[in-house]
Design a protein around this motif. Structure first.
Motif, mmCIF file in Angstrom:
data_model
loop_
_atom_site.group_PDB
_atom_site.id
_atom_site.type_symbol
_atom_site.label_atom_id
_atom_site.label_comp_id
_atom_site.label_asym_id
_atom_site.label_seq_id
_atom_site.Cartn_x
_atom_site.Cartn_y
_atom_site.Cartn_z
ATOM 1 N N THR A 122 0.833 -1.208 0.000
ATOM 2 C CA THR A 122 0.000 0.000 0.000
ATOM 3 C C THR A 122 0.867 1.256 0.000
ATOM 4 O O THR A 122 0.693 2.160 -0.828
ATOM 5 C CB THR A 122 -0.904 0.003 1.256
ATOM 6 O OG1 THR A 122 -1.668 -1.196 1.260
ATOM 7 C CG2 THR A 122 -1.829 1.200 1.272
ATOM 8 N N CYS B 150 9.466 0.914 2.998
ATOM 9 C CA CYS B 150 8.045 0.704 3.302
ATOM 10 C C CYS B 150 7.783 -0.796 3.479
ATOM 11 O O CYS B 150 6.808 -1.353 2.950
ATOM 12 C CB CYS B 150 7.165 1.242 2.172
ATOM 13 S SG CYS B 150 7.409 2.983 1.779
ATOM 14 N N PRO C 204 7.129 -4.383 5.824
ATOM 15 C CA PRO C 204 6.134 -4.643 6.882
ATOM 16 C C PRO C 204 6.559 -4.133 8.265
ATOM 17 O O PRO C 204 7.749 -4.049 8.566
ATOM 18 C CB PRO C 204 6.010 -6.172 6.868
ATOM 19 C CG PRO C 204 6.340 -6.557 5.456
ATOM 20 C CD PRO C 204 7.427 -5.604 5.045
ATOM 21 N N GLU C 205 5.540 -3.853 9.077
ATOM 22 C CA GLU C 205 5.756 -3.247 10.406
ATOM 23 C C GLU C 205 6.176 -4.310 11.424
ATOM 24 O O GLU C 205 5.460 -4.621 12.376
ATOM 25 C CB GLU C 205 4.469 -2.526 10.830
ATOM 26 C CG GLU C 205 4.578 -1.669 12.085
ATOM 27 C CD GLU C 205 5.337 -0.372 11.882
ATOM 28 O OE1 GLU C 205 5.886 -0.149 10.795
ATOM 29 O OE2 GLU C 205 5.380 0.423 12.833
ATOM 30 N N THR D 138 7.909 3.711 8.635
ATOM 31 C CA THR D 138 7.275 2.971 9.736
ATOM 32 C C THR D 138 6.141 3.760 10.402
ATOM 33 O O THR D 138 6.209 4.988 10.512
ATOM 34 C CB THR D 138 8.312 2.596 10.814
ATOM 35 O OG1 THR D 138 7.631 1.963 11.893
ATOM 36 C CG2 THR D 138 9.075 3.793 11.356
ATOM 37 N N HIS E 34 7.129 9.602 7.466
ATOM 38 C CA HIS E 34 5.872 8.878 7.654
ATOM 39 C C HIS E 34 4.809 9.460 6.727
ATOM 40 O O HIS E 34 4.067 10.365 7.100
ATOM 41 C CB HIS E 34 5.481 8.968 9.134
ATOM 42 C CG HIS E 34 4.264 8.184 9.477
ATOM 43 N ND1 HIS E 34 3.465 8.484 10.548
ATOM 44 C CD2 HIS E 34 3.681 7.112 8.877
ATOM 45 C CE1 HIS E 34 2.456 7.637 10.592
ATOM 46 N NE2 HIS E 34 2.572 6.796 9.586
ATOM 47 N N ASN F 105 -1.569 7.344 3.858
ATOM 48 C CA ASN F 105 -2.210 6.673 2.730
ATOM 49 C C ASN F 105 -3.455 7.449 2.263
ATOM 50 O O ASN F 105 -4.294 7.786 3.105
ATOM 51 C CB ASN F 105 -2.609 5.256 3.177
ATOM 52 C CG ASN F 105 -3.262 4.452 2.089
ATOM 53 O OD1 ASN F 105 -2.964 4.631 0.907
ATOM 54 N ND2 ASN F 105 -4.156 3.554 2.470
#
Ligand SMILES: NC(=O)c1ccc[n+]([C@@H]2O[C@H](COP(=O)([O-])OP(=O)(O)OC[C@H]3O[C@@H](n4cnc5c(N)ncnc54)[C@H](O)[C@@H]3O)[C@@H](O)[C@H]2O)c1
Length: 284
Positions: free
Chosen positions: A10, A86, A88-89, A115, A137, A140
């Motif tokens: 995303t 970007c 995964p968290e 993050t 940051h 979206n």
């Protein structure tokens, strides 16, 4: 400027689109075949959305798409001067990535993490020149937002911050600088609100429509917390809450049962067509 984006989900795809629309050449890396293969279609959907939102002229979308090259190989980023991560968290996944990038890239390469909640310092300890690491940051969809939360880690250098501001300027965006902390400003506040809003639904005080209407129609927010959560992705919300719970030890960040259940059912929000609300079509 040669710019690399790591992770074409995303956020990575939205950031790549915004960079390419501003005229930058972008290499976007994703090691997961399903994500890599679907990226061009998702990019086309994002470009259509940007046109519908009045953020881009239809005639320019083809040249924007041509500026983005997709690859599975991290090594294709070896000569990038600016990277936006970007991935995964997950703290350990991102830390392994920063160790790999430290070996791969020159010490002049700026690395910005997108993050949601992981402090910049937990990532910059994995590289030899931590002054070139910061947080950018994006929200979206990245191509439709005018501002970015910029996180200055304790080692982030002035030159790094200046390069990040310059890049944002070329994209027509403003950077708002904050200090490093779990969740920074945005998600320290938003994640607690989303978790509480979901708990209110779980307890039967109101349904999701009423909760969002309180924020939109009474407080005048553009979007309620549960619609915002659907836009972010409920899997990302739960990952971010786990990070905040681990790093702050505060029980307010323990994901409520309803959030966990929706994620287990694959109801991740807009990207799957259903979360707290239903969406007519899956949206990029
Ligand atoms: N979704 C949001 O609204 C939002 C907003 C701001 C920040 N973020 C943050 O941005 C980051 C990405 O979130 P997202 O929503 O794009 O998630 P996502 O799941 O949509 O995308 C992550 C992508 O990373 C790829 N990936 C998996 N392993 C990888 C690896 N080892 N190296 C590189 N890429 C890998 C996946 O295939 C996937 O395409 C996270 O840190 C998230 O917290 C998300």
């Amino acid at each position: 400027m040669a710019i690399g984006v790591i992770g074409a989900g995303t956020m990575g795809l939205g950031v790549a689109q915004a960079l390419a629309a501003a005229g930058h050449q972008v290499t976007a890396v994703d090691p997961v075949p399903a994500a890599l293969n679907s990226a061009p279609d998702r990019l086309r959907a994002g470009l259509r959305a940007a046109v519908l939102l009045g953020r881009q002229e239809a005639a320019t979308t083809g040249s924007t798409a041509e500026r983005i090259r997709f690859t599975a190989e991290l090594k294709d980023l070896h000569n990038a001067s600016f990277l936006i991560e970007c991935a995964p968290e997950r703290i350990s996944l991102k830390q392994d990535l920063y160790s790999a990038l430290d070996t791969l890239c020159s010490r002049d390469t700026v690395i910005a993490t997108c993050t949601s909640a992981i402090p910049v310092e937990l990532l910059s300890i994995r590289v030899q020149a931590p002054e070139r690491i910061l947080g950018m940051h994006f929200m979206n969809p990245a191509y439709a937002k005018d501002a970015v939360e910029v996180i200055r880690g304790k080692d982030t250098g002035d030159a790094t911050l200046a390069r990040a501001h310059h890049l944002l300027h070329t994209m027509g965006k403003k950077g708002i600088v904050v200090h490093d902390a779990p969740g920074f400003v945005s998600n320290r506040v938003l994640m607690a609100t989303v978790n509480d809003a979901a708990t209110v639904v779980q307890e039967g005080t109101a349904d999701a429509t009423a909760v969002d209407a309180i924020f939109q129609d009474c407080f005048g927010h553009a979007m309620g917390p549960l619609r915002t959560a659907d836009l972010i992705g409920l899997d990302i919300i739960v990952d971010t809450l786990h990070v905040l719970r681990e790093l702050t030890d505060s029980p307010q960040f323990t994901p409520c049962a309803l959030l966990a259940r929706l994620v287990a059912q694959g109801k991740l929000g807009r990207k799957t067509g259903e979360g707290f609300h239903r969406y007519a079509t899956q949206q990029a």
